[in-house]
Write a protein that holds these residues in place. Structure first.
Motif: not given
Length: 414
Positions: A182-189, A8-12, A157-162
């Motif tokens: 996370i409050d009903g949304r998929d998490p960031v990685p 990922l870019p350093a800022a990300a 941006d998001t990474t739901p995983w199993v």
């Protein structure tokens, strides 16, 4: 390609690292287990030098060649209509492989996993029931288990995983954990390597929790045979297992008005599964603009990456506590590190010229060498005496997808 080989870019990276000390509700612990890692009275931790010294430059280093290896084998990244990806290697040289269908230069993200033994024998892993197509994030392999993470997401941006586990004796695959909402949304990685780490019968992973705007990153573990996830390290990431210990980076960043702070140091820590206690291996000073970028621990050495205006790799001798700094080029970007019994290796994904991308390895003699791949391929895996890396064959030929191969080498003993 598995997601973990990407940079990922350093800022990300920094934005996600800001989650490491986010607030939020407490995770529920396994009732019969120790609730969290307890740290003994601190001894004087090793403090490696700040990463402002020049360090060893990567330009012009010697290529490793094949002489250090007892034997090597190669396989193509394409097999008919299938894309073949090396997910991980174990200490005996067995490979966890993923095969995905390729249609008109587009890889369909669903993997059929298999284990290839050192003698070439291949056994297919029974696929879990899936509602949607998946891609593999990363995995780990030992004598008893194969574990891996899958996601339906193709973005960053998001990474739901199993998390799945395959019992190599009973030949049974089952789901053992999945990402929380996370409050009903998929998490960031999570930052860095998002796949699982195996230590005997324990599996560990970094996990996003908390609430939107106040997320956090913690490390969870469970017994593979009967998984009840429990948190073993707070505000930490980059899990790496070796022996009976789990290593990770404690980076006390926090969110202020939605922006992550930049602490002046990070700690390399180890959690012992037997005692349930954590200890500090090293405290690493950080300069302005620097943040952690990865961790791998082997039998003799540890390796951590510090991202910043100039990336540094810290090669740490676990016995002597000596630290060797390796400096990337100004435009370089160090990536995913791996470690074996007495070596460490890592990739570099960017550079000023083709000679400054590929990968590097430090063997037991302490010398820095290039892995010899100069085509921007920075996929690496390692375990025991085995090192695996991507290369273009024949060497020196222009890059094409058909020429991308994986090399798997067994290093000679000292």
């Amino acid at each position: 390609m598995t997601r973990r080989t990407a940079l990922l870019p350093a800022a990300a990276v920094l934005a996600v690292l800001g989650l490491l000390a986010g607030c939020g509700g407490e995770a529920r612990s396994e009732p019969s287990a120790k609730a969290a890692a307890t740290e003994p009275p601190p001894s004087r931790p090793t403090a490696p030098p700040p990463t402002t010294s020049p360090g060893i430059a990567v330009t012009g280093v010697e290529r490793i060649g094949l002489d250090p290896f007892r034997r090597t084998r190669t396989f193509s990244g394409l097999e008919g209509a299938n894309s073949v990806e090396l997910i991980t290697v174990d200490g005996h040289g067995s490979l966890l492989l993923g095969r995905s269908r390729v249609y008109r230069d587009e890889t369909v993200p669903v993997s059929v996993l298999s284990i290839q033994e050192q003698d070439g024998t291949v056994s297919r892993i029974p696929s879990p029931a899936r509602e949607r197509r998946q891609q593999t994030l990363g995995g780990a392999l030992n004598d008893d288990w194969a574990v891996w993470m899958e996601t339906t997401s193709a973005g960053i941006d998001t990474t739901p995983w199993v998390l799945y586990a395959f019992d190599r004796t009973e030949r049974r695959t089952r789901e053992i954990a999945k990402s929380p909402k996370i409050d009903g949304r998929d998490p960031v990685p999570p930052p860095g390597y998002t796949g699982p780490a195996l230590s005997g019968g324990w599996v560990s992973w970094a996990q996003i929790g908390g609430h939107r705007g106040a997320e956090r990153v913690d490390i969870y573990s469970c017994r593979v045979a009967s998984c009840t996830p429990r948190r073993v390290a707070r505000r930490s990431a980059f899990p790496s297992a070796h022996g009976n210990r789990l290593f990770y980076i404690d980076y006390p960043s926090r969110l202020v008005n939605g922006e992550p702070t930049r602490p002046s140091s990070m700690r390399i820590k180890a959690y012992d599964f037997g005692s349930g206690r954590a200890s500090t291996i090293a405290t690493v000073p950080l300069q302005a603009g620097q943040s952690p970028g990865g961790l791998a621990v082997g039998g003799r050495q540890a390796l951590w990456i510090v991202r910043g205006p100039t990336d540094f790799a810290h090669v740490y001798d676990l016995a002597t506590h000596d630290v060797t700094l390796v400096r990337a080029e100004d435009e370089g970007g160090f990536g995913y590190p791996v470690a074996g019994d007495d070596f460490v290796a890592w990739g570099e994904s960017m550079g000023n010229s083709p000679d400054e991308v590929g990968g590097y390895v430090v063997l037991a003699d302490g010398r820095l060498r290039s892995v010899g791949n100069h085509s921007g391929l920075y996929g690496f895996e390692a375990s025991g005496r085995y090192l695996a890396w991507q290369d273009v064959l024949p060497q020196g030929a222009p890059y094409t997808p058909e020429r991308v191969h994986w090399r798997v080498g067994e290093l000679r003993g000292r």
